[in-house]
Design a protein around this motif. Structure first.
Motif, PDB file in Angstrom:
ATOM      1  N   PHE A  88       8.263   2.430   9.373  1.00 17.17           N
ATOM      2  CA  PHE A  88       7.145   2.752   8.484  1.00 17.17           C
ATOM      3  C   PHE A  88       7.082   4.226   8.100  1.00 17.17           C
ATOM      4  CE2 PHE A  88       5.213  -1.378   9.837  1.00 17.17           C
ATOM      5  CZ  PHE A  88       5.143  -1.919   8.558  1.00 17.17           C
ATOM      6  N   LYS A  94       8.916  -1.207   3.364  1.00 14.66           N
ATOM      7  CA  LYS A  94       8.146  -2.138   2.541  1.00 14.66           C
ATOM      8  C   LYS A  94       7.380  -3.066   3.464  1.00 14.66           C
ATOM      9  CE  LYS A  94      11.445  -2.007  -1.188  1.00 14.66           C
ATOM     10  NZ  LYS A  94      12.735  -2.503  -1.558  1.00 14.66           N
ATOM     11  N   LEU A  95       6.093  -3.146   3.256  1.00 12.49           N
ATOM     12  CA  LEU A  95       5.250  -4.002   4.080  1.00 12.49           C
ATOM     13  C   LEU A  95       5.690  -5.461   3.969  1.00 12.49           C
ATOM     14  CD1 LEU A  95       2.859  -4.272   5.978  1.00 12.49           C
ATOM     15  CD2 LEU A  95       1.369  -4.394   3.977  1.00 12.49           C
ATOM     16  N   ASP A  96       6.068  -5.893   2.777  1.00 16.58           N
ATOM     17  CA  ASP A  96       6.507  -7.279   2.574  1.00 16.58           C
ATOM     18  C   ASP A  96       7.684  -7.639   3.479  1.00 16.58           C
ATOM     19  OD1 ASP A  96       4.591  -7.476   0.640  1.00 16.58           O
ATOM     20  OD2 ASP A  96       5.983  -7.581  -1.047  1.00 16.58           O
ATOM     21  N   LYS A 150       0.218  -9.110  14.987  1.00 15.13           N
ATOM     22  CA  LYS A 150      -0.879  -8.820  14.059  1.00 15.13           C
ATOM     23  C   LYS A 150      -2.205  -8.513  14.741  1.00 15.13           C
ATOM     24  CE  LYS A 150       1.016 -11.185  10.072  1.00 15.13           C
ATOM     25  NZ  LYS A 150       0.915 -12.302   9.159  1.00 15.13           N
ATOM     26  N   ILE A 175       0.277  -0.519  10.012  1.00 12.37           N
ATOM     27  CA  ILE A 175       0.117  -1.138   8.689  1.00 12.37           C
ATOM     28  C   ILE A 175      -0.869  -0.321   7.849  1.00 12.37           C
ATOM     29  CG2 ILE A 175      -0.639  -3.213   7.442  1.00 12.37           C
ATOM     30  CD1 ILE A 175       1.979  -3.600   9.021  1.00 12.37           C
ATOM     31  N   HIS A 227       0.573   2.947   6.752  1.00 19.55           N
ATOM     32  CA  HIS A 227       1.572   2.749   5.705  1.00 19.55           C
ATOM     33  C   HIS A 227       0.914   2.489   4.337  1.00 19.55           C
ATOM     34  CE1 HIS A 227       5.273   1.598   3.773  1.00 19.55           C
ATOM     35  NE2 HIS A 227       4.714   0.475   3.367  1.00 19.55           N
ATOM     36  N   LEU A 228      -0.187   1.782   4.345  1.00 16.07           N
ATOM     37  CA  LEU A 228      -0.860   1.448   3.088  1.00 16.07           C
ATOM     38  C   LEU A 228      -1.574   2.643   2.468  1.00 16.07           C
ATOM     39  CD1 LEU A 228      -2.321  -2.074   3.987  1.00 16.07           C
ATOM     40  CD2 LEU A 228      -0.364  -1.547   2.486  1.00 16.07           C
TER      41      LEU A 228
END
Length: 175
Positions: free
Chosen positions: A141, A147-149, A161, A170, A173-174
């Motif tokens: 990350f 890429k998160l996908d 999760k 996550i 990263h976003l």
């Protein structure tokens, strides 16, 4: 048989004919990728296993047969090989394929490749090496190509999760 499958089989025939005239690392990479594409199209484990074995041989041969090649090409062959081993793990459930993935990629981890970090994280997770999974995901990350996908498409990561550290990765990263 679909048009996609026919085209894929036709291209395999073409590249196999090219191989008879002489192999190159680029040709080995394409031939390995084509077999991996067949694995994705197949719905039968026996066929998938056969195509995976072919892909692995072709990619290993491409890495070992040539004394000189650009590092980027060696890296591509190694990443495809790791991908093949992780797909083999997904098909068979045998952890040895995750271990082999680590053996292929760990010596290349210094090359700062997002794909390497992602496959190392996946291989670590399926071996229940959570600390190493976290380490490789952090590196992944922090990479510009992350890429998160790509992470979310690997079902093994679903088990993470609920972990706060995973949510933080996550979220970071976003933003």
């Amino acid at each position: 048989m679909t048009t996609t499958t026919r085209n894929l089989i036709s291209r395999i025939g073409e590249t196999d004919q090219q191989f008879l005239q002489g192999n190159t690392p680029e040709l080995a990479l394409e031939r390995g990728r084509l077999r991996l594409d067949l694995v994705n199209l197949s719905q039968y484990q026996q066929e998938q296993t056969h195509f995976l074995q072919e892909a692995i041989v072709l990619l290993e041969q491409g890495r070992a047969e040539f004394e000189e090649m650009p590092m980027s090409l060696y890296l591509d062959l190694s990443i495809e090989l790791a991908k093949a081993y992780m797909v083999y793990f997904n098909v068979s459930g045998e952890q040895r394929f995750a271990i082999i993935t680590q053996q292929v990629l760990k010596p290349l981890a210094h090359l700062n490749s997002a794909d390497i970090y992602l496959y190392l994280a996946h291989a670590s997770l399926v071996q229940d090496e959570i600390a190493m999974t976290r380490h490789w995901l952090k590196k992944y990350f922090s990479h510009d190509a992350a890429k998160l996908d790509a992470v979310m498409n690997i079902t093994a990561f679903d088990t993470l999760k609920q972990n706060d550290w995973f949510k933080t990765l996550i979220h970071t990263h976003l933003h």
